[in-house]
Write an enzyme that holds these catalytic residues in place. Structure first.
Site, PDB file in Angstrom:
ATOM      1  N   PHE A 144      65.250  38.615 -38.756  1.00  0.00           N
ATOM      2  CA  PHE A 144      63.661  38.405 -38.261  1.00  0.00           C
ATOM      3  C   PHE A 144      63.263  38.520 -37.032  1.00  0.00           C
ATOM      4  CE2 PHE A 144      59.104  38.239 -38.083  1.00  0.00           C
ATOM      5  CZ  PHE A 144      58.983  39.264 -39.178  1.00  0.00           C
ATOM      6  N   ASP A 229      66.559  35.997 -30.022  1.00  0.00           N
ATOM      7  CA  ASP A 229      65.493  36.527 -30.500  1.00  0.00           C
ATOM      8  C   ASP A 229      65.104  34.862 -29.993  1.00  0.00           C
ATOM      9  OD1 ASP A 229      63.580  35.955 -31.203  1.00  0.00           O
ATOM     10  OD2 ASP A 229      63.817  37.744 -32.536  1.00  0.00           O
ATOM     11  N   LYS A 261      54.769  33.918 -28.667  1.00  0.00           N
ATOM     12  CA  LYS A 261      54.790  33.005 -29.883  1.00  0.00           C
ATOM     13  C   LYS A 261      53.953  32.041 -29.514  1.00  0.00           C
ATOM     14  CE  LYS A 261      55.921  33.573 -34.387  1.00  0.00           C
ATOM     15  NZ  LYS A 261      55.255  33.772 -35.681  1.00  0.00           N
TER      16      LYS A 261
END
Length: 407
Positions: A144, A229, A261
């Protein structure tokens, strides 16, 4: 601030005004403090999801409040024709913490607004690598990387991809953890391999031991970039600044790292860090941009997050608290396995009842995430105390029983 009234009809007003991309909200939250949030009816919840690994310092942390207030009172926004001290300082700090041994000469940082933006920037950088002669990009099954069109092309889940196909081309998905498949796929037409050190949305699934180091060797030999990532796993979430710092001896230096985040502690930010002279120079003036990237208020917030993690020794705290929580969860009947590191954890259950367990826990005052039919994900604030974590351990057996576990 005046408390929101509990009878304002928020859920109905939400349905009448907000696009239905997330489904009905489970609760109307109005206030937070530390690791707790309160809903419009006054009920308190231990936030063990942290806004999907975003609220690194919890809610209403004084350092974050002070940084944002002072910066907004000084300078709130400038165009990207200019810069600010906060923008520059944050880029410098990110280069320091992403590569503890010192960033390679020529490394550069691009600041955006989210994880998907960071991965979009990385994908554009990859397109520049090889002068257009490396059109193929590799990612893993279960990956993702975001929801915008470029990042979505790197995201494996069919339900996310298929409604928007055709997506930007050239992305191929390889079996998770299969080094033979990776070696067969690599060639001089591959621009990059995108990896998450820990696949969060796939149920907190760490890369197998040795995979990352081998991937670095293979991509280097093929002339392809290695993009990590760390949007969900970075910024102290695993007890290290970056999850990859604790993998395969911490010796792997990628070509690109993407962050978001927890970096902003609740403020919208994303970062792409390009490591090395070649990678850092691939995007030039006019080839990428963003209006709000590097915004001084958000950059000040991110600096406050970094400073607080260091000042309060939260990396060590996350390591100890996460290890104790993982051990305690693993001892509960009905929990088959606990995966993850630090405060990025997943409890795999003995049956596909994760949604029922999450609902039961919410009723009991705990916010968790049923990330898969049989898996509960935890990504609480890094300030979570051991005593708070143990309240979940105490409550989980009853929630499992209400969902029919153990049988």
């Amino acid at each position: 601030m005046t408390p929101e009234p509990p009878d304002a009809g928020w859920a109905e007003r939400y349905r009448g005004a907000v696009m239905n991309t997330f489904g009905a909200p489970q609760r109307i939250l109005v206030r937070g403090e530390g690791a707790y949030v309160w809903d419009a009816d006054g009920n308190r919840y231990l936030d063990l999801l942290g806004g999907l690994a975003v609220n690194a310092l919890g809610h209403a942390h004084p350092a974050l409040l002070q940084a944002v207030t002072e910066q907004l009172g000084t300078l709130g926004h400038v165009s990207n024709f200019f810069t600010t001290p906060a923008h520059v300082r944050l880029a410098e700090r990110l280069l320091q913490i992403v590569t503890p041994g010192g960033a390679p000469t020529g490394s550069r940082v691009f600041l955006g607004n989210s994880g998907t933006e960071a991965n979009e920037a990385a994908l554009k950088l990859v397109r520049r690598h090889g002068g257009g002669q490396r059109p193929r990009v590799l990612a893993l099954e279960g990956a993702f990387h975001g929801r915008t069109m470029g990042a979505l092309s790197l995201t494996h889940k069919a339900a996310y991809r298929e409604p928007f196909e055709p997506l930007p081309g050239g992305v191929e998905f390889l079996p998770f953890g299969d080094l033979d498949a990776l070696e067969r796929a690599l060639g001089d037409d591959v621009g990059a391999l995108f990896l998450e050190p820990i696949q969060g949305e796939a149920g907190v699934r760490p890369l197998p031991e040795g995979y990352l180091a081998a991937a670095r060797e293979l991509t280097t030999a093929a002339g392809a970039l290695l993009v990590l990532d760390e949007v969900q796993s970075g910024m102290g979430r695993t007890g290290q600044w970056m999850a990859h710092h604790a993998i395969d001896g911490g010796a792997v230096v990628p070509d690109v790292v993407t962050l978001a985040k927890g970096l902003g502690g609740g403020m919208p930010i994303g970062a792409m860090i390009a490591l090395g002279e070649h990678t850092g120079s691939l995007l030039g003036p006019g080839q990428h941009g963003t209006t709000f990237g590097g915004n001084p208020v958000v950059a000040a917030a991110a600096l406050a997050v970094v400073d607080t993690i260091e000042r309060e020794d939260l990396l060590a705290h996350v390591t100890v608290t996460g290890k104790a929580l993982a051990t305690a969860l693993g001892d509960i009947d009905g929990v088959a396995e606990v995966r993850g590191t630090g405060l990025l954890l997943a409890a795999r259950l003995d049956a596909a009842v994760a949604k029922d367990v999450a609902t039961a826990l919410l009723d009991d005052g705990f916010i968790v995430n049923p990330v898969a039919p049989d898996t509960i994900r935890l990504a609480p604030p890094l300030i979570l105390t051991d005593a708070q974590a143990q309240t979940l351990v105490a409550a989980l057996p009853a929630a499992l029983a209400r969902a029919g576990l153990p049988a």
